[in-house]
Write an enzyme that holds these catalytic residues in place. Structure first.
Site, short mmCIF file in Angstrom:
data_model
loop_
_atom_site.label_atom_id
_atom_site.label_comp_id
_atom_site.label_asym_id
_atom_site.label_seq_id
_atom_site.Cartn_x
_atom_site.Cartn_y
_atom_site.Cartn_z
N VAL A 216 37.19 -8.66 47.07
CA VAL A 216 38.12 -7.95 47.95
C VAL A 216 39.02 -6.97 47.20
O VAL A 216 39.55 -6.04 47.80
CB VAL A 216 38.98 -8.96 48.75
CG1 VAL A 216 39.97 -9.68 47.84
CG2 VAL A 216 39.70 -8.28 49.91
N TYR A 217 39.21 -7.14 45.91
CA TYR A 217 40.12 -6.28 45.17
C TYR A 217 39.61 -4.83 45.15
O TYR A 217 38.52 -4.56 44.64
CB TYR A 217 40.31 -6.75 43.74
CG TYR A 217 40.94 -8.13 43.60
CD1 TYR A 217 41.68 -8.70 44.64
CD2 TYR A 217 40.81 -8.86 42.44
CE1 TYR A 217 42.24 -9.96 44.51
CE2 TYR A 217 41.38 -10.11 42.30
CZ TYR A 217 42.09 -10.66 43.34
OH TYR A 217 42.66 -11.91 43.20
N SER A 218 40.38 -3.94 45.72
CA SER A 218 39.98 -2.54 45.88
C SER A 218 38.62 -2.43 46.56
O SER A 218 37.87 -1.48 46.33
CB SER A 218 39.97 -1.81 44.53
OG SER A 218 41.27 -1.63 44.03
N LEU A 219 38.31 -3.43 47.40
CA LEU A 219 37.06 -3.46 48.16
C LEU A 219 35.85 -3.25 47.24
O LEU A 219 34.96 -2.44 47.52
CB LEU A 219 37.08 -2.43 49.28
CG LEU A 219 38.23 -2.61 50.29
CD1 LEU A 219 38.17 -1.54 51.37
CD2 LEU A 219 38.20 -3.99 50.93
#
Length: 329
Positions: free
Chosen positions: A59-62
């Site tokens: 999920v981090y920076s998608l």
């Protein structure tokens, strides 16, 4: 740098884990994260200092954080020299549809492959569930994670913030069915949020689960620059709505003031005192630190050598008051 086993495993990790959430897409995700070019010096310095443990998530920076993690680590280290952790639960796209989040077998199997592709790796060392999924049977999740390990796509599995009773149920399901159990817990723990000391941390210590806390500096709240009545100290503080819901009570400021007081007496930074406290708590393996300025990283590396006296620990802990449960959502 010091190294310890991750829980009861034979896996050796550095006492500091570099959190890669700080590197990604500042335009489309969070304005305080650094771009890939800006991230490179941090990963290079971490490797030079002996840090071998790196944590990211889909999920981090998608997904961009995973891409940067993979590319920068290939620039500065061999794959077998580093321990790479990522996570699954939250969606990795901006507008997810059904089955593109959670801990169903479908989502886990899709996301491990997507994460490995973004990382450019054949396996991750630690595959973690980012939260508890109350909408998926525990057995479905644990069997899927077991199959990920047996397929060689992950060496170990870990969990993150949830209630202790939920974690116990998941471990029990794995044990009863002969599936892979979690070897680590990535939980919310720092000097201004210590509710994990009630049940989760004692359970992990008793059963040999490694503890790798997130937000050991309370998302910068314990760094010594937060001011009452203001949320303007840094770009992250201005824009980190999640942190605004976790901290900023008067009792939190009182603890932060005590941290700064002891730091001044010792001639070190508040961040180093806060990290030294958590590093020396029983059962803690490696706090996950974020670094968007080089002094953040240097201070974290140096904190490994800072030892607190019993009197200092007492002063740091005595102002704490109970909090509602925070960080599980």
């Amino acid at each position: 740098m010091e190294y310890v086993n991750l829980g009861k495993t034979g896996l050796k990790v550095s006492r500091i884990c570099l959190g890669m959430m700080s590197y990604g897409d500042p335009i489309n995700w969070r304005p305080w994260v650094l771009s890939e070019e800006q991230a490179k010096p941090f990963v290079k310095r971490a490797i030079e200092a002996g840090i071998n443990f790196f944590d990211t998530a889909n999920v981090y920076s998608l997904g961009v954080s995973e891409e940067i993690t993979g590319r920068t680590l290939r620039d500065y280290a061999k794959r077998d020299e580093v321990v790479v952790a990522t996570k699954v639960f939250f969606p990795s796209i901006a507008q997810p549809k059904e089955n593109q989040s959670g801990l169903s077998r479908k989502h886990i199997m899709s996301e491990i492959d997507a994460s490995l592709k973004r990382l450019g790796m054949e396996y991750v060392d630690l595959y973690q569930i980012h939260r508890f999924d109350s909408n998926t049977p525990i057995e479905e999740t644990m069997e899927a994670l077991h199959d990920v390990v047996k397929a060689g796509k992950a060496r170990y599995i870990g969990a993150s913030s949830m209630y202790a009773w939920q974690f116990v149920k998941m471990q029990y399901a794995a044990q009863m069915n002969g599936w892979t159990k979690f070897v680590s817990m990535q939980n919310h723990y720092n000097l201004v949020y210590r509710e994990e000391e009630r049940e989760m941390i004692p359970f992990c210590r008793d059963t040999g689960v490694g503890i790798i806390p997130w937000s050991p500096l309370a998302r910068g709240f314990l760094s010594g620059n937060r001011q009452r009545g203001s949320k303007e100290a840094t770009t992250r503080e201005k824009t980190d709505g999640f942190a605004h819901g976790l901290y900023y009570q008067e009792q939190d400021y009182q603890v932060a003031d005590r941290v700064a007081e002891i730091a001044k007496t010792r001639g070190v930074t508040p961040s180093q005192i806060a990290l030294a406290w958590i590093l020396n708590q029983p059962g803690i393996t490696a706090p996950i630190i974020g670094a968007t300025k080089m002094n953040h990283l240097e201070e974290a590396i140096a904190a490994v050598e800072v030892k607190l006296s019993d009197e200092e620990r007492k002063k740091l802990e005595e102002l704490y008051v109970p909090h509602t449960v925070l960080g599980h959502s």
